[in-house]
Design a protein around this motif. Structure first.
Motif, PDB file in Angstrom:
ATOM      1  N   ARG A  42      -3.737   3.707   3.370  1.00 19.01           N
ATOM      2  CA  ARG A  42      -3.299   2.819   2.279  1.00 19.01           C
ATOM      3  C   ARG A  42      -2.441   1.671   2.815  1.00 19.01           C
ATOM      4  O   ARG A  42      -2.639   0.510   2.449  1.00 19.01           O
ATOM      5  CB  ARG A  42      -2.518   3.595   1.221  1.00 19.01           C
ATOM      6  CG  ARG A  42      -3.371   4.370   0.248  1.00 19.01           C
ATOM      7  CD  ARG A  42      -2.556   4.928  -0.917  1.00 19.01           C
ATOM      8  NE  ARG A  42      -1.468   5.804  -0.490  1.00 19.01           N
ATOM      9  CZ  ARG A  42      -1.600   7.108  -0.257  1.00 19.01           C
ATOM     10  NH1 ARG A  42      -2.769   7.689  -0.402  1.00 19.01           N
ATOM     11  NH2 ARG A  42      -0.560   7.826   0.102  1.00 19.01           N
ATOM     12  N   PHE A  43      -1.499   1.996   3.682  1.00 18.83           N
ATOM     13  CA  PHE A  43      -0.619   0.984   4.247  1.00 18.83           C
ATOM     14  C   PHE A  43      -1.410  -0.060   5.034  1.00 18.83           C
ATOM     15  O   PHE A  43      -1.208  -1.267   4.863  1.00 18.83           O
ATOM     16  CB  PHE A  43       0.433   1.647   5.152  1.00 18.83           C
ATOM     17  CG  PHE A  43       1.317   0.660   5.842  1.00 18.83           C
ATOM     18  CD1 PHE A  43       2.375   0.070   5.172  1.00 18.83           C
ATOM     19  CD2 PHE A  43       1.085   0.302   7.165  1.00 18.83           C
ATOM     20  CE1 PHE A  43       3.201  -0.856   5.811  1.00 18.83           C
ATOM     21  CE2 PHE A  43       1.897  -0.627   7.811  1.00 18.83           C
ATOM     22  CZ  PHE A  43       2.953  -1.206   7.118  1.00 18.83           C
ATOM     23  N   GLU A  45      -4.567  -0.786   4.770  1.00 20.56           N
ATOM     24  CA  GLU A  45      -5.415  -1.563   3.853  1.00 20.56           C
ATOM     25  C   GLU A  45      -4.617  -2.687   3.206  1.00 20.56           C
ATOM     26  O   GLU A  45      -5.104  -3.809   3.074  1.00 20.56           O
ATOM     27  CB  GLU A  45      -6.023  -0.657   2.780  1.00 20.56           C
ATOM     28  CG  GLU A  45      -7.152   0.197   3.296  1.00 20.56           C
ATOM     29  CD  GLU A  45      -7.643   1.217   2.290  1.00 20.56           C
ATOM     30  OE1 GLU A  45      -6.924   1.521   1.295  1.00 20.56           O
ATOM     31  OE2 GLU A  45      -8.757   1.739   2.494  1.00 20.56           O
ATOM     32  N   GLN A  46      -3.384  -2.392   2.813  1.00 19.46           N
ATOM     33  CA  GLN A  46      -2.517  -3.430   2.243  1.00 19.46           C
ATOM     34  C   GLN A  46      -2.217  -4.508   3.271  1.00 19.46           C
ATOM     35  O   GLN A  46      -2.269  -5.704   2.970  1.00 19.46           O
ATOM     36  CB  GLN A  46      -1.217  -2.817   1.726  1.00 19.46           C
ATOM     37  CG  GLN A  46      -1.385  -1.954   0.514  1.00 19.46           C
ATOM     38  CD  GLN A  46      -0.105  -1.197   0.165  1.00 19.46           C
ATOM     39  OE1 GLN A  46       0.857  -1.172   0.918  1.00 19.46           O
ATOM     40  NE2 GLN A  46      -0.101  -0.568  -1.003  1.00 19.46           N
ATOM     41  N   GLY A  49      -5.236  -6.672   3.727  1.00 16.77           N
ATOM     42  CA  GLY A  49      -5.379  -7.583   2.596  1.00 16.77           C
ATOM     43  C   GLY A  49      -4.400  -8.740   2.669  1.00 16.77           C
ATOM     44  O   GLY A  49      -4.772  -9.900   2.432  1.00 16.77           O
ATOM     45  N   GLN A  50      -3.164  -8.434   3.001  1.00 13.37           N
ATOM     46  CA  GLN A  50      -2.154  -9.487   3.134  1.00 13.37           C
ATOM     47  C   GLN A  50      -2.502 -10.446   4.262  1.00 13.37           C
ATOM     48  O   GLN A  50      -2.307 -11.663   4.138  1.00 13.37           O
ATOM     49  CB  GLN A  50      -0.776  -8.869   3.380  1.00 13.37           C
ATOM     50  CG  GLN A  50      -0.216  -8.137   2.194  1.00 13.37           C
ATOM     51  CD  GLN A  50       1.047  -7.367   2.539  1.00 13.37           C
ATOM     52  OE1 GLN A  50       1.396  -7.191   3.702  1.00 13.37           O
ATOM     53  NE2 GLN A  50       1.727  -6.873   1.506  1.00 13.37           N
TER      54      GLN A  50
END
Length: 95
Positions: A42-43, A45-46, A49-50
């Motif tokens: 999850r981290f 992936e964020q 995205g950023q």
């Protein structure tokens, strides 16, 4: 001169996390590593995205971010997803 240890870890996309043992584990280990890998996926992936958003907002960063950071993050994500898949399919071993 040898490169610093962290560099070896960065480029080893088959490495396990410190303390992780895929040969000997029980139900609590499975739950622990599933949670750790899920959180890291999850981290990352964020972060991915950023990074992609930043490239869109600041095109001058594209060569560096798209040429170095994003490919590295993609490889790291693959390692983490494989680890998560391992622990999601793991069953407690009989002692």
């Amino acid at each position: 001169m040898e490169p610093p240890d962290f560099l070896n870890k960065i480029v080893n996309f088959n490495r396990l996390m410190e303390g992780e043992n895929r040969d000997n584990y029980d139900a609590s280990d499975i739950a622990h590593w599933r949670a750790v890998y899920a959180d890291l996926v999850r981290f990352k992936e964020q972060l991915m995205g950023q990074t992609r958003e930043h490239v869109q907002k600041v095109p001058d960063t594209k060569k560096e971010l798209a040429g170095v950071d994003i490919p590295f993050l993609e490889a790291e994500m693959e390692r983490l997803r494989k680890g998560l898949a391992f622990w999601e399919s793991a069953r407690p071993k009989a002692n």
